[in-house]
Design a protein around this motif. Structure first.
Motif, PDB file in Angstrom:
ATOM      1  N   LEU A 283       0.865  -1.181   0.000  1.00 28.22           N
ATOM      2  CA  LEU A 283       0.000   0.000   0.000  1.00 28.22           C
ATOM      3  C   LEU A 283       0.898   1.226   0.000  1.00 28.22           C
ATOM      4  O   LEU A 283       1.788   1.349   0.843  1.00 28.22           O
ATOM      5  CB  LEU A 283      -0.900   0.003   1.238  1.00 28.22           C
ATOM      6  CG  LEU A 283      -1.604   1.328   1.572  1.00 28.22           C
ATOM      7  CD1 LEU A 283      -2.619   1.679   0.492  1.00 28.22           C
ATOM      8  CD2 LEU A 283      -2.276   1.265   2.946  1.00 28.22           C
ATOM      9  N   ARG A 284       0.673   2.133  -0.953  1.00 32.00           N
ATOM     10  CA  ARG A 284       1.434   3.386  -1.014  1.00 32.00           C
ATOM     11  C   ARG A 284       0.440   4.549  -1.062  1.00 32.00           C
ATOM     12  O   ARG A 284      -0.494   4.546  -1.885  1.00 32.00           O
ATOM     13  CB  ARG A 284       2.337   3.440  -2.239  1.00 32.00           C
ATOM     14  CG  ARG A 284       3.257   4.672  -2.283  1.00 32.00           C
ATOM     15  CD  ARG A 284       3.845   4.887  -3.666  1.00 32.00           C
ATOM     16  NE  ARG A 284       4.540   3.724  -4.150  1.00 32.00           N
ATOM     17  CZ  ARG A 284       5.834   3.460  -3.936  1.00 32.00           C
ATOM     18  NH1 ARG A 284       6.559   4.302  -3.216  1.00 32.00           N
ATOM     19  NH2 ARG A 284       6.387   2.372  -4.443  1.00 32.00           N
ATOM     20  N   GLY A 319       8.277   9.223   4.204  1.00 29.33           N
ATOM     21  CA  GLY A 319       9.325  10.148   3.806  1.00 29.33           C
ATOM     22  C   GLY A 319       8.784  11.256   2.926  1.00 29.33           C
ATOM     23  O   GLY A 319       7.617  11.247   2.520  1.00 29.33           O
ATOM     24  N   ASP A 320       9.650  12.222   2.631  1.00 30.90           N
ATOM     25  CA  ASP A 320       9.283  13.351   1.784  1.00 30.90           C
ATOM     26  C   ASP A 320       9.372  12.958   0.313  1.00 30.90           C
ATOM     27  O   ASP A 320      10.126  12.046  -0.062  1.00 30.90           O
ATOM     28  CB  ASP A 320      10.209  14.542   2.047  1.00 30.90           C
ATOM     29  CG  ASP A 320      10.036  15.097   3.456  1.00 30.90           C
ATOM     30  OD1 ASP A 320       8.930  14.963   3.997  1.00 30.90           O
ATOM     31  OD2 ASP A 320      11.014  15.640   4.000  1.00 30.90           O
ATOM     32  N   VAL A 321       8.597  13.662  -0.519  1.00 32.58           N
ATOM     33  CA  VAL A 321       8.678  13.474  -1.969  1.00 32.58           C
ATOM     34  C   VAL A 321       8.987  14.830  -2.608  1.00 32.58           C
ATOM     35  O   VAL A 321       8.760  15.884  -2.019  1.00 32.58           O
ATOM     36  CB  VAL A 321       7.357  12.907  -2.538  1.00 32.58           C
ATOM     37  CG1 VAL A 321       7.095  11.519  -1.986  1.00 32.58           C
ATOM     38  CG2 VAL A 321       6.191  13.828  -2.249  1.00 32.58           C
ATOM     39  N   THR A 322       9.515  14.796  -3.821  1.00 30.90           N
ATOM     40  CA  THR A 322       9.900  16.003  -4.550  1.00 30.90           C
ATOM     41  C   THR A 322       8.759  16.432  -5.470  1.00 30.90           C
ATOM     42  O   THR A 322       8.161  15.585  -6.138  1.00 30.90           O
ATOM     43  CB  THR A 322      11.170  15.723  -5.376  1.00 30.90           C
ATOM     44  OG1 THR A 322      12.206  15.243  -4.501  1.00 30.90           O
ATOM     45  CG2 THR A 322      11.653  16.982  -6.088  1.00 30.90           C
ATOM     46  N   SER A 327       5.176  10.559   1.387  1.00 26.93           N
ATOM     47  CA  SER A 327       4.853   9.223   0.884  1.00 26.93           C
ATOM     48  C   SER A 327       4.877   8.237   2.045  1.00 26.93           C
ATOM     49  O   SER A 327       5.760   8.284   2.903  1.00 26.93           O
ATOM     50  CB  SER A 327       5.855   8.789  -0.183  1.00 26.93           C
ATOM     51  OG  SER A 327       5.598   7.453  -0.595  1.00 26.93           O
ATOM     52  N   LEU A 328       3.880   7.357   2.086  1.00 25.91           N
ATOM     53  CA  LEU A 328       3.841   6.264   3.060  1.00 25.91           C
ATOM     54  C   LEU A 328       3.767   4.954   2.282  1.00 25.91           C
ATOM     55  O   LEU A 328       2.947   4.801   1.372  1.00 25.91           O
ATOM     56  CB  LEU A 328       2.624   6.393   3.980  1.00 25.91           C
ATOM     57  CG  LEU A 328       2.394   5.264   4.997  1.00 25.91           C
ATOM     58  CD1 LEU A 328       1.751   5.821   6.267  1.00 25.91           C
ATOM     59  CD2 LEU A 328       1.492   4.154   4.435  1.00 25.91           C
ATOM     60  N   VAL A 329       4.652   4.010   2.642  1.00 28.39           N
ATOM     61  CA  VAL A 329       4.660   2.685   2.015  1.00 28.39           C
ATOM     62  C   VAL A 329       4.502   1.643   3.110  1.00 28.39           C
ATOM     63  O   VAL A 329       5.242   1.657   4.106  1.00 28.39           O
ATOM     64  CB  VAL A 329       5.967   2.437   1.228  1.00 28.39           C
ATOM     65  CG1 VAL A 329       5.993   1.008   0.693  1.00 28.39           C
ATOM     66  CG2 VAL A 329       6.098   3.439   0.088  1.00 28.39           C
ATOM     67  N   TRP A 330       3.517   0.753   2.924  1.00 29.40           N
ATOM     68  CA  TRP A 330       3.249  -0.346   3.874  1.00 29.40           C
ATOM     69  C   TRP A 330       3.354  -1.636   3.081  1.00 29.40           C
ATOM     70  O   TRP A 330       2.533  -1.909   2.206  1.00 29.40           O
ATOM     71  CB  TRP A 330       1.863  -0.179   4.473  1.00 29.40           C
ATOM     72  CG  TRP A 330       1.568  -1.014   5.671  1.00 29.40           C
ATOM     73  CD1 TRP A 330       2.029  -0.830   6.939  1.00 29.40           C
ATOM     74  CD2 TRP A 330       0.684  -2.147   5.719  1.00 29.40           C
ATOM     75  NE1 TRP A 330       1.499  -1.782   7.786  1.00 29.40           N
ATOM     76  CE2 TRP A 330       0.678  -2.603   7.064  1.00 29.40           C
ATOM     77  CE3 TRP A 330      -0.080  -2.823   4.776  1.00 29.40           C
ATOM     78  CZ2 TRP A 330      -0.080  -3.707   7.472  1.00 29.40           C
ATOM     79  CZ3 TRP A 330      -0.837  -3.919   5.169  1.00 29.40           C
ATOM     80  CH2 TRP A 330      -0.828  -4.353   6.507  1.00 29.40           C
ATOM     81  N   LEU A 331       4.397  -2.442   3.353  1.00 29.65           N
ATOM     82  CA  LEU A 331       4.705  -3.636   2.569  1.00 29.65           C
ATOM     83  C   LEU A 331       4.716  -4.852   3.490  1.00 29.65           C
ATOM     84  O   LEU A 331       5.461  -4.891   4.477  1.00 29.65           O
ATOM     85  CB  LEU A 331       6.073  -3.475   1.902  1.00 29.65           C
ATOM     86  CG  LEU A 331       6.575  -4.642   1.055  1.00 29.65           C
ATOM     87  CD1 LEU A 331       5.709  -4.813  -0.199  1.00 29.65           C
ATOM     88  CD2 LEU A 331       8.037  -4.428   0.677  1.00 29.65           C
ATOM     89  N   VAL A 332       3.871  -5.854   3.170  1.00 28.01           N
ATOM     90  CA  VAL A 332       3.771  -7.060   4.000  1.00 28.01           C
ATOM     91  C   VAL A 332       3.599  -8.287   3.103  1.00 28.01           C
ATOM     92  O   VAL A 332       3.147  -8.170   1.952  1.00 28.01           O
ATOM     93  CB  VAL A 332       2.564  -6.985   4.973  1.00 28.01           C
ATOM     94  CG1 VAL A 332       2.733  -5.871   5.984  1.00 28.01           C
ATOM     95  CG2 VAL A 332       1.261  -6.832   4.216  1.00 28.01           C
ATOM     96  N   PRO A 333       3.951  -9.480   3.605  1.00 28.11           N
ATOM     97  CA  PRO A 333       3.645 -10.702   2.858  1.00 28.11           C
ATOM     98  C   PRO A 333       2.140 -10.859   2.656  1.00 28.11           C
ATOM     99  O   PRO A 333       1.354 -10.583   3.561  1.00 28.11           O
ATOM    100  CB  PRO A 333       4.208 -11.811   3.754  1.00 28.11           C
ATOM    101  CG  PRO A 333       5.255 -11.141   4.584  1.00 28.11           C
ATOM    102  CD  PRO A 333       4.744  -9.751   4.815  1.00 28.11           C
ATOM    103  N   ALA A 334       1.737 -11.310   1.475  1.00 27.67           N
ATOM    104  CA  ALA A 334       0.309 -11.388   1.157  1.00 27.67           C
ATOM    105  C   ALA A 334      -0.420 -12.415   2.004  1.00 27.67           C
ATOM    106  O   ALA A 334      -1.613 -12.263   2.283  1.00 27.67           O
ATOM    107  CB  ALA A 334       0.129 -11.718  -0.326  1.00 27.67           C
ATOM    108  N   SER A 335       0.272 -13.450   2.429  1.00 26.85           N
ATOM    109  CA  SER A 335      -0.391 -14.528   3.166  1.00 26.85           C
ATOM    110  C   SER A 335       0.097 -14.642   4.600  1.00 26.85           C
ATOM    111  O   SER A 335      -0.018 -15.679   5.222  1.00 26.85           O
ATOM    112  CB  SER A 335      -0.161 -15.860   2.452  1.00 26.85           C
ATOM    113  OG  SER A 335       1.234 -16.132   2.355  1.00 26.85           O
TER     114      SER A 335
END
Length: 336
Positions: A283-284, A319-322, A327-335
């Motif tokens: 999710l971003r 973090g910041d974006v230009t 920006s927020l990134v949430w990364l997890v295993p799908a299962s």
């Protein structure tokens, strides 16, 4: 008490401390579970900031408000009161009123109440949207229960009642007619059992889950608070590879991210991305707002989102974006 106000009239306010107090107050108000809780916390915060005897929050700013909550004992007439409108994107939602019979308010009190009202409008809109969504869901559940009750009556109870009548009528017949009636009754009862099983299966299964549809509904829910509808981009099998607990937490993180943008970012655009593969889900959420202030802490809701990701073997990054924004990134295993 009088001394505090005389000093307040001459001393320069500590803007940093005031700003932090308002941020803490907004986080407290925003963590309420429903509209009534949001308004009660807003009233309590307004009363505390102005050191008032009472505070009243009314929706929607009319002589006969749709909803009215109060903190403290309200005293009518004979003393000064402060009024501040609750607005978001220029739309009047209601007002907050604070009062104190003992002594007059000073400019700092007025400034605090005005700032609180100005910053709280989006939180009230969020709470109103959640309440509308919950009411809609309850109406849908009530309608579904009514449909199931009608199906049971029309398909099952009526068939069993007719079977009983046929068996009673067959008692007066000969052996062959009784045997035929019993065979018909067994067939009808088998059909009724299948209908009951189908109804039980439907109740236990519930509606088909679609993370994409729920995310789309969530970004539309936040459109009034943001002043625009976030763009949503979906890639990969988000509706098929995720276990339900990951989908639930993804929606919680998305809600918290959109809430933070609405409260703090002053953004004009938001991009939401859902990306899934058989192994991972990401999710971003990216906005073009003011960015994260230096030395600013992470809100408690996002800290919890980071812990959820870590517990599942994933990671969360902000973090910041230009040229500007967050920006927020949430990364997890799908299962996981």
């Amino acid at each position: 008490m009088h001394g505090r106000h005389r000093a307040a009239e001459t001393a320069t306010p500590d803007d940093a401390a005031t700003a932090q107090a308002l941020l803490d107050a907004l986080e407290l108000i925003g963590s309420a579970e429903d509209l009534d809780g949001t308004l009660r916390r807003l009233a309590a915060v307004g009363r505390a900031l102005a050191q008032a005897s009472y505070a009243v929050v009314e929706l929607c700013g009319s002589d006969a408000p749709d909803l009215r909550v109060a903190e403290g004992t309200v005293v009518e007439g004979g003393h000064e009161r402060l009024h501040a409108d609750l607005r978001t994107r220029g739309v009047l939602l209601g007002r907050i009123v604070v009062g104190r019979p003992e002594e007059a308010f000073v400019d700092e009190d007025r400034r605090l109440v005005d700032r609180l009202a100005g910053l709280s409008g989006s939180l009230v809109v969020e709470a109103m949207a959640l309440e509308d969504r919950d009411s809609t869901r309850e109406r849908m559940l009530t309608a579904d229960r009514g449909r199931i009750a009608r199906d049971l009556h029309d398909l099952v109870i009526q068939r069993l009642y007719a079977t009983g009548l046929h068996l009673q009528a067959a008692k007066a017949g000969d052996h062959d007619s009784v045997g035929s009636a019993i065979s018909t009754a067994v067939r009808d009862i088998d059909t009724a059992i299948r209908d009951v099983r189908a109804t039980i299966f439907e109740l236990s299964r519930g509606p088909a889950r679609s993370l994409a549809a729920e995310a789309r509904a969530l970004v539309e829910e936040y459109a009034p608070a943001l002043g625009f509808t976030p763009a949503l981009r979906i890639s990969g099998p988000v509706d098929t590879v995720l276990v339900e607990s990951v989908a639930d937490e993804a929606l919680l993180v998305l809600r918290e991210a959109l809430s933070n943008v609405a409260r703090h970012a002053q953004a004009s655009t938001v991009q939401v991305e859902l990306t899934a593969s058989p192994a991972w889900f990401m999710l971003r959420v990216t906005d073009d707002g003011v960015g994260i202030p230096p030395r600013a802490g992470i809100a408690s809701g996002l800290r919890n989102a980071g812990r959820r990701a870590a517990t599942r073997g994933g990671v969360m990054r902000t973090g910041d974006v230009t040229p500007h924004g967050t920006s927020l990134v949430w990364l997890v295993p799908a299962s996981s």
